[in-house]
Design a protein around this motif. Structure first.
Motif, PDB file in Angstrom:
ATOM      1  N   ARG B  41       0.837  -1.394   0.296  1.00 54.47           N
ATOM      2  CA  ARG B  41       0.457  -0.149  -0.406  1.00 54.47           C
ATOM      3  C   ARG B  41       0.944   0.712   0.259  1.00 54.47           C
ATOM      4  O   ARG B  41       0.042   2.308   1.291  1.00 54.47           O
ATOM      5  N   THR B 108      -3.316   0.671  -7.703  1.00 48.98           N
ATOM      6  CA  THR B 108      -3.004   1.326  -6.242  1.00 48.98           C
ATOM      7  C   THR B 108      -3.335   2.129  -5.477  1.00 48.98           C
ATOM      8  O   THR B 108      -4.169   1.734  -4.124  1.00 48.98           O
ATOM      9  N   ASN B 112      -5.555   1.990  -2.056  1.00 44.32           N
ATOM     10  CA  ASN B 112      -5.289   2.663  -0.679  1.00 44.32           C
ATOM     11  C   ASN B 112      -6.442   3.603   0.069  1.00 44.32           C
ATOM     12  O   ASN B 112      -5.672   3.349   1.207  1.00 44.32           O
ATOM     13  N   PRO B 116      -8.092  -2.804   3.535  1.00 43.24           N
ATOM     14  CA  PRO B 116      -6.688  -3.914   2.200  1.00 43.24           C
ATOM     15  C   PRO B 116      -7.015  -4.938   2.904  1.00 43.24           C
ATOM     16  O   PRO B 116      -8.149  -5.919   3.757  1.00 43.24           O
TER      17      PRO B 116
END
Lengths: 280, 233
Positions: B41, B108, B112, B116
């Motif tokens: 992350r 990503t 983020n 998660p």
């Protein structure tokens, strides 16, 4: 009767593939020139070692290789031009359409009518354009009347893609033409005697790119009717004009195959090195 | 192979190979970094991957420019011709790999912003295989190693298998908790991108085979179980 007819028709589709296969096999083996273990000696120096090759009809075959590799020597075997060199001896078998051209009964002059040759430097006779083309047919007695000869000269000049450029000055000297035109005149002179095979020994090496392109276009047109063999030092020219390529090195035939294969994936490392400019 | 009689020709061919090597290095780093960014992350790293893609695009233009020049001025034949064609096509595959890595990095940034998802471990495994495939095939290209290229070609099914199992797991996740649909969908695209990176590696493997042997790869590549469009499990 009706039954017979029905039987014939019924069997035709079955027979057709077999006939096609047989024809296909025949086409594959359609070799105009067949050489087996041809050797040439100039005095006590051997210039050519055991050359075996099949050269197809109605296609262009290019001979490539560094200077002195034997490609011109082999070319000159095909119309027995080596006979004219003192001390030259040719061994092995060389056949055109299955007939041994080195047999005692073969008259080299008649052979050279069937196997024409175009040289590096254009070599028109110091005569008129018309007479250059008419010369061969006249000595071979190919025509009876002036009208026949006129037609033959016109046809040959058209075949050599020169007619349009010279039709209004047929009786001017052939040597007054440009280099490229002279070379096409020589080709017209060659095709005038109706040969089967045309040998070309670096026909474009003295010409500029435009004249070269015209000759190459002409070669491409001529291959529909003739077996053409061309010796060239230009890889690019061999790649452009030929369907098959043979690579000679140190008097031996190293590799022969479809031009596309020779120039993309040659089998022999010597061929590879030569055509990519790593030696020669 | 021996050098050309014309030294500049050899230098230009070497220059082309060197440029592919440099471009391959950039693509390899991009793949490793985008996987690392998605797994950890790491927003900064993701932004860096996105920014660096321009270098890969530039490298491709450079390879094409060199290839055009070689074709126009040197008229390469045989192995030289295959060398130029291969460099041209490999640069195209590497450029696509760079784009796919950039796309993973972009996703990503989106991922983020939500919680998660455990499945990033599977993504990491899959990414590692793809990065290894890329490294192996680039080495195979540099060393004219057909055997190594063949191994890349046959091992692509490992990535496909991982992709298929991840696809099923993500579907299960989404069905269990509809709130995860958005991140799971992004993760599915990440997995698909990795799978496509693998496909570009097999393209390069095929080009290495052509470069060395002059022959097209003829056999059908082994494939894992396909994900069917109407799968309901």
């Amino acid at each position: 009767m009706a039954n017979d007819l029905a039987d014939t028709r019924g069997s035709a589709p079955l027979a057709a593939p077999a006939v096609r296969a047989a024809l296909g096999a025949l086409m594959e083996t359609n070799s105009k020139v067949v050489a087996r273990d041809v050797t040439v000696w100039y005095g006590d120096k051997q210039a050519l070692f055991d050359v075996s090759i099949d050269i197809p009809d109605r296609a262009v075959t290019a001979f490539i290789g560094p200077s002195g590799c034997g490609k011109t020597t082999f070319l000159r075997c095909i119309n027995r031009m080596n006979d004219t060199i003192e001390g030259a001896r040719v061994g092995g078998a060389l056949e055109i359409e299955g007939k041994n051209i080195y047999a005692r009964s073969v008259d080299p002059v008649v052979l050279r009518m069937r196997v024409g040759m175009v040289f590096q430097k254009p070599n028109p006779f110091p005569k008129s354009i018309y007479e250059n083309v008419a010369y061969g047919p006249r000595i071979h007695g190919m025509t009876k009347t002036k009208a026949d000869m006129d037609n033959l000269v016109e046809a040959a000049l058209k075949r050599a893609s020169l007619w349009e450029e010279v039709k209004d000055r047929l009786h001017q000297s052939g040597t007054g033409l440009s280099g490229g035109q002279q070379q096409r005149l020589v080709i017209a002179r060659t095709v005038a005697v109706n040969p089967d095979i045309i040998l070309m020994d670096e026909p474009c090496s003295a010409l500029d790119p435009i004249a070269t392109a015209k000759i190459e276009e002409l070669i491409d047109e001529l291959r529909a009717n003739y077996c053409i063999i061309i010796v060239t030092h230009s890889m690019a020219q061999a790649a452009r004009v030929s369907q098959r390529t043979a690579f000679f090195h140190l008097g031996r035939l190293v590799e022969t195959g479809p031009t596309e294969e020779i120039f993309t994936k040659p089998r022999d490392s010597r061929t590879q090195d030569y055509i990519t400019g790593r030696f020669g | 192979m021996a050098d050309h009689t014309v030294k500049a020709f050899t230098e230009e061919l070497d220059g082309l190979a060197n440029e592919i090597a440099r471009m391959g290095g950039l693509a390899e780093t991009a793949v490793l970094d985008c996987i690392s960014a998605v797994v950890r992350r790491d927003t900064m790293l993701a932004q860096d991957v996105i920014a660096r893609d321009a270098k890969i695009d530039q490298a491709q233009r450079d390879v094409e420019r060199r290839a055009i020049k070689l074709m126009a001025l040197r008229q390469p034949f045989a192995a030289d011709l295959r060398h130029v064609l291969t460099a041209w096509r490999v640069s195209g595959d590497l450029e696509r790999i760079g784009d796919l890595a950039k796309n993973i990095a972009k996703r990503t940034l989106v991922l983020n912003q939500s919680d998660p998802i455990q499945l990033t471990k599977a993504i990491e495994r899959m990414g590692r295989i793809a990065a290894r495939q890329l490294k192996t095939v680039l080495d195979a290209y540099a060393n004219n190693d057909v055997q190594a290229a063949l191994s890349v070609w046959t091992h692509d099914e490992d990535i496909d298998a991982h992709y298929n199992s991840l696809f099923r797991e993500l579907l299960t996740y989404m069905m269990e908790d509809p709130r995860t649909i958005s991140p799971c969908a992004h993760l599915l695209f990440v997995a698909k991108n990795i799978e496509r990176i693998g496909d570009h590696c097999t393209n390069i493997a095929e080009m290495v085979h052509y470069l060395v042997t002059g022959e097209e790869m003829s056999a059908e590549r082994p494939k894992g179980v396909e994900v069917s469009a109407d799968t309901d499990d």
